[in-house]
Scaffold this motif. Structure first.
Motif, PDB file in Angstrom:
ATOM      1  N   LYS A  55       0.817  -1.213   0.000  1.00  0.00           N
ATOM      2  CA  LYS A  55       0.000   0.000   0.000  1.00  0.00           C
ATOM      3  C   LYS A  55       0.851   1.264   0.000  1.00  0.00           C
ATOM      4  O   LYS A  55       0.336   2.368   0.170  1.00  0.00           O
ATOM      5  CB  LYS A  55      -0.946  -0.011   1.204  1.00  0.00           C
ATOM      6  N   GLY A  56       2.175   1.086  -0.131  1.00  0.00           N
ATOM      7  CA  GLY A  56       3.049   2.240  -0.303  1.00  0.00           C
ATOM      8  C   GLY A  56       3.927   2.583   0.877  1.00  0.00           C
ATOM      9  O   GLY A  56       4.801   3.454   0.767  1.00  0.00           O
ATOM     10  N   TYR A  57       3.707   1.939   2.033  1.00  0.00           N
ATOM     11  CA  TYR A  57       4.524   2.245   3.205  1.00  0.00           C
ATOM     12  C   TYR A  57       5.901   1.588   3.098  1.00  0.00           C
ATOM     13  O   TYR A  57       6.075   0.585   2.394  1.00  0.00           O
ATOM     14  CB  TYR A  57       3.822   1.766   4.479  1.00  0.00           C
ATOM     15  N   LYS A  58       6.856   2.122   3.832  1.00  0.00           N
ATOM     16  CA  LYS A  58       8.181   1.513   3.915  1.00  0.00           C
ATOM     17  C   LYS A  58       8.164   0.408   4.961  1.00  0.00           C
ATOM     18  O   LYS A  58       7.605   0.579   6.043  1.00  0.00           O
ATOM     19  CB  LYS A  58       9.226   2.563   4.304  1.00  0.00           C
ATOM     20  N   GLY A  59       8.753  -0.718   4.621  1.00  0.00           N
ATOM     21  CA  GLY A  59       8.818  -1.820   5.575  1.00  0.00           C
ATOM     22  C   GLY A  59       9.866  -1.557   6.639  1.00  0.00           C
ATOM     23  O   GLY A  59      10.995  -1.155   6.327  1.00  0.00           O
ATOM     24  N   GLY A  60       9.475  -1.768   7.901  1.00  0.00           N
ATOM     25  CA  GLY A  60      10.405  -1.577   9.003  1.00  0.00           C
ATOM     26  C   GLY A  60      10.708  -2.880   9.701  1.00  0.00           C
ATOM     27  O   GLY A  60      10.761  -3.940   9.070  1.00  0.00           O
ATOM     28  N   ALA A  61      10.871  -2.838  11.010  1.00  0.00           N
ATOM     29  CA  ALA A  61      11.168  -4.030  11.789  1.00  0.00           C
ATOM     30  C   ALA A  61       9.976  -4.982  11.785  1.00  0.00           C
ATOM     31  O   ALA A  61       8.820  -4.561  11.785  1.00  0.00           O
ATOM     32  CB  ALA A  61      11.524  -3.645  13.230  1.00  0.00           C
ATOM     33  N   VAL A  62      10.283  -6.279  11.777  1.00  0.00           N
ATOM     34  CA  VAL A  62       9.252  -7.322  11.848  1.00  0.00           C
ATOM     35  C   VAL A  62       9.706  -8.329  12.890  1.00  0.00           C
ATOM     36  O   VAL A  62      10.836  -8.827  12.836  1.00  0.00           O
ATOM     37  CB  VAL A  62       9.058  -8.024  10.486  1.00  0.00           C
TER      38      VAL A  62
END
Length: 521
Positions: free
Chosen positions: A409-416
């Motif tokens: 959806k366009g967000y930047k992936g961070g910590a998972v």
């Protein structure tokens, strides 16, 4: 409506759980089928509640009974009990099978104009102090209030000249009043109207709908595909059709689910999602034969308060869709044994705060009573926000799936990070945190989970943090529609026949069908 979509009430000890979907369907039929308003007058009424508004903002309690009897106390037929996998006449009469418990309760808030609604599912095992003692008992599980008051009423009229059916009508109204009072005390919300259905009602609804479609996420190799108590039995996970008997079994199962009754609540919400989707997209309300079947079921199995003018209510409800009808589950503090019973420990101020926030959330499309200047302010591009996702839901791989969906959806992936990895542990509520610059995006992200966004001074600039709780154990419909899936997410399956000899039904929903059938355990 996964952990983020829905509205309605039900359940039982052997487990039954969502007859209330029929009540939700009745409300939707009332809203969409306002051209048959005259037929809505045949629904049974009760004097347990009076004086609520007919249009505008209101709170509606949907409740369903685990009862193996009809409303006049007559035991259901052997054939019907067998078809529903709900015991036997002998068991009901002599072994205490069934009861009058409202094991699923859903409190729905309708916003002004009828274009948005939020439902709060109340777990049946929440331990409360009743508003007053019922049949000599002052505390217990919230689902017991109805049955205790019902039994107390029958006992008071046992030696009177009151007729049989009238005695049971009075008992039903006593039970309804007790359930309403208990929910009001727990949530701090006034209830304006209610709708009630019994166990046979859901089965009749599933028949009128010719089965339902669901998506089941495998757990521990598919242990949740089979349940002896409810009779649920499927061959595989993923999207599939369920015949009416298996539809009932699906909403009754709780023993083989990761979070027991909480996951059963999510199954109920998913079925309501499908009901709404089907009513909106498959021409049910233009098919007079199927529409009449639904209304016939309503007249036979649904009870509402006498002051509720359904035709007038319908003038606003036709604007409500699955997209703006969301579900949450009331938070619990933990599990404990009380008086020998497995129960949910709750913190009433926390529950009331959750409900209050859900029922007073701003309507983004409005500048009126709920609107503010912030609602019309532009939301910064998703690409400017990094989202960290921590999995406290207990569902393996869900954090990764949610992160991928948000990236799509366009967000930047961070910590998972999963729950087993410190510092994040399994927790009931899903929470979303933001710093000052990401408030608008956080509110939008929180909407996918039916959660509230909270400010945090510890987050890095440009970050939003999502902490998944057990209220979300599958991909929310709004995120799933992007086509993203979590690790281990089920794939679409063409058809399924269940184990009851029913012919396979064609599956019309999948991961790209918004608000159709979110995947649940």
């Amino acid at each position: 409506m996964s952990g983020a979509h829905g509205g309605t009430v039900i359940a039982g000890k052997i487990g039954y759980a969502v007859s209330c979907v029929i009540a939700a369907a009745v409300l939707l039929v009332a809203g969409y089928a306002y051209h048959v308003e005259d037929q809505l007058g045949g629904i049974e009424s009760s004097n347990a509640l009076s004086g609520g508004p007919q249009t505008g903002e209101m709170n509606i309690l949907l409740m369903g009974l685990e009862s193996r009897t009809d409303y006049n106390g007559n035991i259901l037929s052997p054939g019907l009990l067998a078809a529903m996998h709900a015991g036997s006449v002998y068991g009901v009469k002599n072994l205490g099978v069934g009861g009058q418990a409202t094991n699923t309760l859903i409190l729905i808030h309708i916003f002004a104009g009828g274009k948005k609604a939020v439902g709060i599912s109340i777990p049946r095992d929440d331990w409360i102090t009743f508003p007053k003692a019922y049949d000599g008992q002052s505390e217990g599980k919230i689902d017991q209030a109805y049955g205790l008051a019902w039994a107390q009423s029958l006992g008071a009229t046992a030696n009177s000249s009151t007729g049989h059916d009238q005695r049971y009508q009075q008992a039903n109204e006593a039970g309804q009043a007790a359930a309403i009072a208990s929910v009001q005390k727990l949530t701090g919300q006034h209830i304006d109207h209610f709708a009630e259905v019994n166990l046979a009602g859901f089965y009749a609804l599933a028949q009128a709908f010719q089965g339902i479609e669901v998506c089941v996420t495998p757990w521990r190799g598919g242990v949740n595909f089979h349940d002896a108590n409810s009779g649920f039995k499927i061959r595989h996970g993923g999207y599939q059709y369920l015949s009416p008997p298996q539809a009932l079994a699906f909403v009754r199962e709780r023993d083989n689910l990761p979070n027991g009754d909480l996951d059963r609540t999510h199954r109920q919400q998913a079925v309501i999602d499908y009901v709404i989707w089907k009513l909106e997209h498959q021409g049910v309300l233009s098919d007079l034969g199927q529409l009449n079947s639904l209304l016939d079921v309503a007249k036979q199995y649904v009870i509402t308060d006498a002051d509720w003018d359904l035709p007038l209510f319908a003038t606003e409800m036709h604007a409500l869709t699955g997209k703006n009808f969301s579900f949450q589950t009331a938070k619990i503090a933990g599990y404990q044994t009380i008086n020998g019973q497995a129960a949910n420990a709750i913190d009433i101020p926390t529950v009331q705060r959750q409900v209050r926030q859900a029922f007073t959330a701003p309507v983004a499309s409005s500048g009126g009573k709920h609107g503010t200047a912030k609602n019309t302010a532009p939301v910064p591009p998703a690409s400017t926000v990094t989202v960290d996702v921590y999995n406290g839901s207990g569902a393996p791989g869900l954090a990764g799936g949610v992160s991928q969906a948000l990236v799509s959806k366009g967000y930047k992936g961070g910590a998972v990070q999963d729950a087993a990895e410190q510092p994040h542990q399994v927790q009931p509520a899903t929470q979303v945190f933001y710093n000052a610059a990401t408030a608008a995006n956080a509110a939008k992200i929180a909407g996918y989970f039916g959660a509230a966004a909270s400010a945090s001074t510890s987050l890095p600039a440009g970050h939003v943090e999502v902490l998944l709780g057990t209220s979300v154990t599958a991909m929310p419909a709004g995120l799933g529609s992007s086509g993203a899936a979590g690790a281990g997410a089920p794939t679409a399956t063409a058809t399924s026949a269940g184990d009851n000899g029913a012919a396979a039904g064609t599956v019309t929903v999948n991961s790209k069908t918004p608000y159709g059938a979110p995947c649940v355990y």
